[in-house]
Write a protein that holds these residues in place. Structure first.
Motif, PDB file in Angstrom:
ATOM      1  N   VAL A 247     -49.205   5.112  22.378  1.00 50.64           N
ATOM      2  CA  VAL A 247     -50.303   5.437  23.210  1.00 50.64           C
ATOM      3  C   VAL A 247     -50.263   6.661  23.853  1.00 50.64           C
ATOM      4  O   VAL A 247     -51.026   7.637  23.817  1.00 50.64           O
ATOM      5  CB  VAL A 247     -50.731   4.459  24.262  1.00 50.64           C
ATOM      6  CG1 VAL A 247     -51.720   5.321  25.221  1.00 50.64           C
ATOM      7  CG2 VAL A 247     -51.124   3.117  23.851  1.00 50.64           C
ATOM      8  N   CYS A 248     -48.759   7.216  24.027  1.00 44.89           N
ATOM      9  CA  CYS A 248     -48.602   8.530  24.694  1.00 44.89           C
ATOM     10  C   CYS A 248     -49.032   9.455  23.853  1.00 44.89           C
ATOM     11  O   CYS A 248     -48.684   9.595  22.515  1.00 44.89           O
ATOM     12  CB  CYS A 248     -47.008   8.388  25.046  1.00 44.89           C
ATOM     13  SG  CYS A 248     -46.388   9.922  25.463  1.00 44.89           S
ATOM     14  N   ILE A 249     -49.518  10.571  24.356  1.00 46.63           N
ATOM     15  CA  ILE A 249     -49.724  11.655  23.790  1.00 46.63           C
ATOM     16  C   ILE A 249     -49.072  12.921  23.963  1.00 46.63           C
ATOM     17  O   ILE A 249     -48.997  14.351  23.743  1.00 46.63           O
ATOM     18  CB  ILE A 249     -51.177  12.161  24.031  1.00 46.63           C
ATOM     19  CG1 ILE A 249     -51.570  12.543  25.412  1.00 46.63           C
ATOM     20  CG2 ILE A 249     -52.221  10.949  23.358  1.00 46.63           C
ATOM     21  CD1 ILE A 249     -52.823  12.893  25.831  1.00 46.63           C
ATOM     22  N   GLY A 250     -47.839  12.737  24.946  1.00 45.83           N
ATOM     23  CA  GLY A 250     -47.021  13.637  25.132  1.00 45.83           C
ATOM     24  C   GLY A 250     -47.675  14.868  26.089  1.00 45.83           C
ATOM     25  O   GLY A 250     -47.033  16.251  26.173  1.00 45.83           O
ATOM     26  N   SER A 251     -48.542  14.514  27.099  1.00 49.95           N
ATOM     27  CA  SER A 251     -49.215  15.419  28.032  1.00 49.95           C
ATOM     28  C   SER A 251     -48.004  15.878  29.205  1.00 49.95           C
ATOM     29  O   SER A 251     -48.102  17.182  29.580  1.00 49.95           O
ATOM     30  CB  SER A 251     -50.349  15.022  28.739  1.00 49.95           C
ATOM     31  OG  SER A 251     -49.958  13.986  29.841  1.00 49.95           O
ATOM     32  N   GLY A 252     -47.017  15.122  29.362  1.00 48.18           N
ATOM     33  CA  GLY A 252     -45.918  15.542  30.158  1.00 48.18           C
ATOM     34  C   GLY A 252     -46.324  15.228  32.022  1.00 48.18           C
ATOM     35  O   GLY A 252     -45.426  15.739  32.513  1.00 48.18           O
ATOM     36  N   GLN A 253     -47.466  14.791  31.948  1.00 47.97           N
ATOM     37  CA  GLN A 253     -47.999  14.770  33.536  1.00 47.97           C
ATOM     38  C   GLN A 253     -46.949  13.826  34.359  1.00 47.97           C
ATOM     39  O   GLN A 253     -46.658  13.851  35.280  1.00 47.97           O
ATOM     40  CB  GLN A 253     -49.326  13.961  33.338  1.00 47.97           C
ATOM     41  CG  GLN A 253     -50.414  15.009  33.150  1.00 47.97           C
ATOM     42  CD  GLN A 253     -50.365  16.446  33.723  1.00 47.97           C
ATOM     43  OE1 GLN A 253     -50.213  16.493  34.976  1.00 47.97           O
ATOM     44  NE2 GLN A 253     -50.037  17.434  32.933  1.00 47.97           N
ATOM     45  N   CYS A 254     -46.333  12.499  33.590  1.00 43.36           N
ATOM     46  CA  CYS A 254     -45.466  11.760  34.141  1.00 43.36           C
ATOM     47  C   CYS A 254     -44.247  12.520  34.534  1.00 43.36           C
ATOM     48  O   CYS A 254     -43.564  12.286  35.728  1.00 43.36           O
ATOM     49  CB  CYS A 254     -45.048  10.648  33.095  1.00 43.36           C
ATOM     50  SG  CYS A 254     -44.334  10.866  31.503  1.00 43.36           S
ATOM     51  N   ALA A 255     -43.658  13.197  33.618  1.00 40.81           N
ATOM     52  CA  ALA A 255     -42.299  13.894  33.870  1.00 40.81           C
ATOM     53  C   ALA A 255     -42.558  15.291  35.103  1.00 40.81           C
ATOM     54  O   ALA A 255     -41.704  15.193  35.790  1.00 40.81           O
ATOM     55  CB  ALA A 255     -41.853  14.810  32.648  1.00 40.81           C
ATOM     56  N   LEU A 256     -43.811  15.734  35.148  1.00 38.56           N
ATOM     57  CA  LEU A 256     -44.081  16.657  36.360  1.00 38.56           C
ATOM     58  C   LEU A 256     -44.234  15.962  37.538  1.00 38.56           C
ATOM     59  O   LEU A 256     -43.920  16.661  38.407  1.00 38.56           O
ATOM     60  CB  LEU A 256     -45.295  17.394  35.841  1.00 38.56           C
ATOM     61  CG  LEU A 256     -45.214  18.435  34.411  1.00 38.56           C
ATOM     62  CD1 LEU A 256     -46.683  18.854  34.375  1.00 38.56           C
ATOM     63  CD2 LEU A 256     -44.267  19.530  34.976  1.00 38.56           C
TER      64      LEU A 256
END
Length: 64
Positions: free
Chosen positions: A9-18
């Motif tokens: 499902v992950c699209i790699g937006s990076g919001q979690c890491a930010l």
């Protein structure tokens, strides 16, 4: 609690890491992963915020 990221499902937006860099990071392909040792999320109060930041809701936090 237990944190998992659905790689299908992950699209790699990076919001979690930010939002919660102590819990989440991105792999070499740019997809979200849980930092080694952070799978239980107990050490970071931002873990739930990082999950909520995911635009495709690929992150699941289950209370043990």
């Amino acid at each position: 609690m237990r944190i998992t990221i659905d790689s299908e499902v992950c699209i790699g937006s990076g919001q979690c890491a930010l939002t919660a860099p102590g819990v989440f990071t991105q792999d070499d392909d740019g997809y979200g992963t849980v930092q080694p040792g952070s799978e239980d999320g107990a050490g970071d109060p931002m873990a739930r915020e990082g999950a909520r930041a995911c635009p495709v809701q690929a992150i699941t936090i289950a209370d043990d």
